[in-house]
Design a protein around this motif. Structure first.
Motif, PDB file in Angstrom:
ATOM      1  N   ASP A 153       7.120  72.604 158.199  1.00  0.00           N
ATOM      2  CA  ASP A 153       6.251  71.352 159.031  1.00  0.00           C
ATOM      3  C   ASP A 153       5.403  70.680 157.516  1.00  0.00           C
ATOM      4  OD1 ASP A 153       5.806  73.699 160.237  1.00  0.00           O
ATOM      5  OD2 ASP A 153       4.660  74.787 159.615  1.00  0.00           O
ATOM      6  N   HIS A 154       5.295  70.706 156.757  1.00  0.00           N
ATOM      7  CA  HIS A 154       4.728  69.073 155.791  1.00  0.00           C
ATOM      8  C   HIS A 154       5.983  68.712 154.446  1.00  0.00           C
ATOM      9  CE1 HIS A 154       1.032  71.418 156.782  1.00  0.00           C
ATOM     10  NE2 HIS A 154       2.072  72.236 156.151  1.00  0.00           N
ATOM     11  N   GLY A 155       7.827  68.884 154.749  1.00  0.00           N
ATOM     12  CA  GLY A 155       8.843  68.635 153.635  1.00  0.00           C
ATOM     13  C   GLY A 155       8.949  67.260 153.370  1.00  0.00           C
ATOM     14  N   GLU A 156       8.959  66.988 152.763  1.00  0.00           N
ATOM     15  CA  GLU A 156       9.016  65.316 152.280  1.00  0.00           C
ATOM     16  C   GLU A 156      10.649  65.187 152.057  1.00  0.00           C
ATOM     17  OE1 GLU A 156       6.515  62.778 150.174  1.00  0.00           O
ATOM     18  OE2 GLU A 156       4.607  64.270 151.948  1.00  0.00           O
ATOM     19  N   LEU A 157      11.853  63.668 152.181  1.00  0.00           N
ATOM     20  CA  LEU A 157      12.556  64.036 151.893  1.00  0.00           C
ATOM     21  C   LEU A 157      13.007  64.364 149.821  1.00  0.00           C
ATOM     22  CD1 LEU A 157      15.941  63.148 151.337  1.00  0.00           C
ATOM     23  CD2 LEU A 157      15.195  61.522 151.320  1.00  0.00           C
ATOM     24  N   TRP A 158      11.634  64.290 149.144  1.00  0.00           N
ATOM     25  CA  TRP A 158      11.855  65.228 147.351  1.00  0.00           C
ATOM     26  C   TRP A 158      11.524  66.290 147.330  1.00  0.00           C
ATOM     27  CZ3 TRP A 158       7.794  67.248 144.465  1.00  0.00           C
ATOM     28  CH2 TRP A 158       6.371  66.894 145.069  1.00  0.00           C
ATOM     29  N   HIS A 159      11.123  67.073 148.501  1.00  0.00           N
ATOM     30  CA  HIS A 159      10.741  68.473 148.565  1.00  0.00           C
ATOM     31  C   HIS A 159      11.949  68.549 148.451  1.00  0.00           C
ATOM     32  CE1 HIS A 159       6.587  67.688 149.513  1.00  0.00           C
ATOM     33  NE2 HIS A 159       6.530  68.135 148.367  1.00  0.00           N
ATOM     34  N   LEU A 160      12.112  68.408 149.439  1.00  0.00           N
ATOM     35  CA  LEU A 160      14.240  68.889 150.374  1.00  0.00           C
ATOM     36  C   LEU A 160      15.161  68.957 148.851  1.00  0.00           C
ATOM     37  CD1 LEU A 160      13.752  67.915 153.709  1.00  0.00           C
ATOM     38  CD2 LEU A 160      14.139  70.432 152.792  1.00  0.00           C
ATOM     39  N   ARG A 161      15.205  67.568 148.500  1.00  0.00           N
ATOM     40  CA  ARG A 161      16.223  67.479 147.330  1.00  0.00           C
ATOM     41  C   ARG A 161      15.540  68.025 146.104  1.00  0.00           C
ATOM     42  NH1 ARG A 161      16.185  62.872 144.296  1.00  0.00           N
ATOM     43  NH2 ARG A 161      18.484  62.609 144.573  1.00  0.00           N
ATOM     44  N   ALA A 194       8.707  81.728 145.418  1.00  0.00           N
ATOM     45  CA  ALA A 194       8.108  80.740 146.527  1.00  0.00           C
ATOM     46  C   ALA A 194       6.627  80.801 146.384  1.00  0.00           C
ATOM     47  CB  ALA A 194       7.717  81.702 147.519  1.00  0.00           C
ATOM     48  N   ALA A 195       6.352  81.471 145.423  1.00  0.00           N
ATOM     49  CA  ALA A 195       4.597  80.527 144.896  1.00  0.00           C
ATOM     50  C   ALA A 195       4.620  79.249 143.779  1.00  0.00           C
ATOM     51  CB  ALA A 195       4.398  82.104 144.177  1.00  0.00           C
ATOM     52  N   ARG A 196       6.287  79.375 142.761  1.00  0.00           N
ATOM     53  CA  ARG A 196       5.897  78.718 142.013  1.00  0.00           C
ATOM     54  C   ARG A 196       6.212  77.886 142.669  1.00  0.00           C
ATOM     55  NH1 ARG A 196       7.359  77.269 135.908  1.00  0.00           N
ATOM     56  NH2 ARG A 196       7.931  75.168 136.540  1.00  0.00           N
ATOM     57  N   LEU A 197       6.908  76.967 143.346  1.00  0.00           N
ATOM     58  CA  LEU A 197       7.335  76.228 144.653  1.00  0.00           C
ATOM     59  C   LEU A 197       6.147  75.392 144.938  1.00  0.00           C
ATOM     60  CD1 LEU A 197      11.292  77.167 145.561  1.00  0.00           C
ATOM     61  CD2 LEU A 197      10.604  75.526 144.098  1.00  0.00           C
ATOM     62  N   LEU A 198       5.881  76.393 145.438  1.00  0.00           N
ATOM     63  CA  LEU A 198       4.673  76.092 146.428  1.00  0.00           C
ATOM     64  C   LEU A 198       3.540  75.669 145.512  1.00  0.00           C
ATOM     65  CD1 LEU A 198       5.007  78.223 149.683  1.00  0.00           C
ATOM     66  CD2 LEU A 198       5.535  76.817 149.467  1.00  0.00           C
ATOM     67  N   ALA A 199       3.034  76.069 144.766  1.00  0.00           N
ATOM     68  CA  ALA A 199       2.471  76.010 143.658  1.00  0.00           C
ATOM     69  C   ALA A 199       2.240  74.362 143.432  1.00  0.00           C
ATOM     70  CB  ALA A 199       2.262  76.739 142.584  1.00  0.00           C
ATOM     71  N   ALA A 200       3.774  73.844 142.715  1.00  0.00           N
ATOM     72  CA  ALA A 200       3.458  72.738 142.410  1.00  0.00           C
ATOM     73  C   ALA A 200       3.681  71.275 143.026  1.00  0.00           C
ATOM     74  CB  ALA A 200       5.306  72.760 141.636  1.00  0.00           C
ATOM     75  N   TRP A 201       4.244  72.182 144.717  1.00  0.00           N
ATOM     76  CA  TRP A 201       4.381  71.028 145.428  1.00  0.00           C
ATOM     77  C   TRP A 201       3.383  70.738 146.030  1.00  0.00           C
ATOM     78  CZ3 TRP A 201       9.288  73.710 148.205  1.00  0.00           C
ATOM     79  CH2 TRP A 201      10.449  72.930 147.098  1.00  0.00           C
TER      80      TRP A 201
END
Ligand SMILES: [Fe+2]
Ligand SMILES: [Fe+2]
Length: 335
Positions: free
Chosen positions: A128-136, A316-323
């Protein structure tokens, strides 16, 4: 596209230490000394130092490290240290997994994908919200597993027999390309990384991976390397296969939306198709066959499923908190 280079052709360099335990392991591997184990004490079982120390010791059973003697895989002192690190990790998993010992209820708990504290799953966020840098970043961190995809689960094969063994090998055969090098899932992942302009060398992103990533990989090695945990390994495999198909569909959509190349989408497209079938085979014949042979393993299988969910939730908690705060999820990078 540049010529394909097998990511595992060379062993990676040793990573940087993250505390006294990982420092002792790295020092022992560098100097060749079979040190007495440093006391694990009250090190955080999910923390960077313990998880990295364990990760390095497990890697000796896969690809090893540049300049490190292959024989260290069986150094008695390092094996004793590994044991002393595994015990608190396993205890923390058992305390956190909260299983009631029932495989069906553990599996149905997985139908809800691992979610972060804000109630979103990583694949929903990326879709829903991912940008290229998130996916990288996601692809770089997951490469610690996907460049050796299905290898940890292969350890269980000699510990199974009959229906469970035949079915486990059938699924692993697909993971390893069904006889075609170009279709090995680890190879498809390297192609995905190339599409995202990531470095495909095995272990390249180890220093960038936080403890929560290392723990998800260490979990498979722990379960795979201990025959006593064969039920938990099968539970882990089931958890991966059951959650993979819907999650892969969202990740393929995310990659398409940000304009990633066809190889990046192919890895997840392949998993949408293949894992819908794998899920059925694992449920019916790997779990079903193992339970028919060894019914006492049901609570171990359920534990493997629950422990997988526990660590995926933490990650998941860690990734989403950062992003969510517009920061990188990689270690050692400016936020
Ligand atoms: Fe796969
Ligand atoms: Fe699969």
């Amino acid at each position: 596209m540049p010529a394909y280079r097998e990511p595992r052709r060379r062993s990676p360099p040793l990573p940087a230490p993250r505390g006294p335990l990982s420092d002792a392991v790295i020092d022992a591997l560098r100097t060749g000394a079979d040190h007495p184990a440093p006391a694990v004490g009250d090190a955080d079982p999910f923390g960077d130092d313990l998880q990295l120390a364990l990760y390095i010791l497990y890697e000796l059973h896969y690809q090893g490290f540049e300049g490190v003697d292959d024989e260290h895989e069986w150094s008695p002192g390092l094996l004793a240290l590994r044991r002393s690190l595994e015990e608190p990790f396993l205890a923390a998993l058992r305390a956190g997994a909260g299983t009631d010992g029932d495989v069906e209820s553990a599996l149905s708990g997985l139908l809800v994908e691992p979610i972060g504290d804000d109630g979103h799953s990583v694949s929903h966020f990326l879709q829903d919200h991912g940008e290229l840098w998130h996916l990288r970043e996601y692809a770089a961190l997951r490469s610690l597993y996907h460049l050796k995809e299905a290898d940890p689960h292969a350890w269980v094969i000699p510990r199974l027999y009959g229906r469970a063994k035949a079915a486990m090998v059938a699924v692993e055969f697909d993971e390893f390309g069904a006889g075609r090098e170009a279709d090995i899932h680890a190879r498809l992942y390297a192609d995905l990384m190339t599409d995202l302009s990531l470095e495909t060398a095995y272990g390249h992103y180890l220093d960038a991976a936080p403890a929560d990533v290392l723990a998800t990989v260490n979990l498979m090695s722990l379960f795979g390397l201990h025959r006593s945990l064969r039920g938990a390994l099968v539970g882990h495999f089931a958890a991966v296969e059951v959650t993979s198909s819907p999650g892969s569909r969202r990740l393929a959509a995310a990659l398409k939306r940000v304009g990633a190349g066809p190889a990046a989408q192919r890895f997840y497209d392949e998993h949408v198709e293949a894992d819908a079938v794998h899920e059925q085979v694992v449920r019916r014949d790997v779990i079903g066959g193992l339970l028919a042979d060894e019914p006492d393993l049901e609570s171990d299988i359920a534990f493997g499923i629950e422990a997988t969910g526990l660590l995926e939730d933490r990650l998941a908690a860690r990734l989403l908190a950062a992003w969510r705060s517009n920061s990188t999820a990689l270690r050692g990078q400016p936020g």
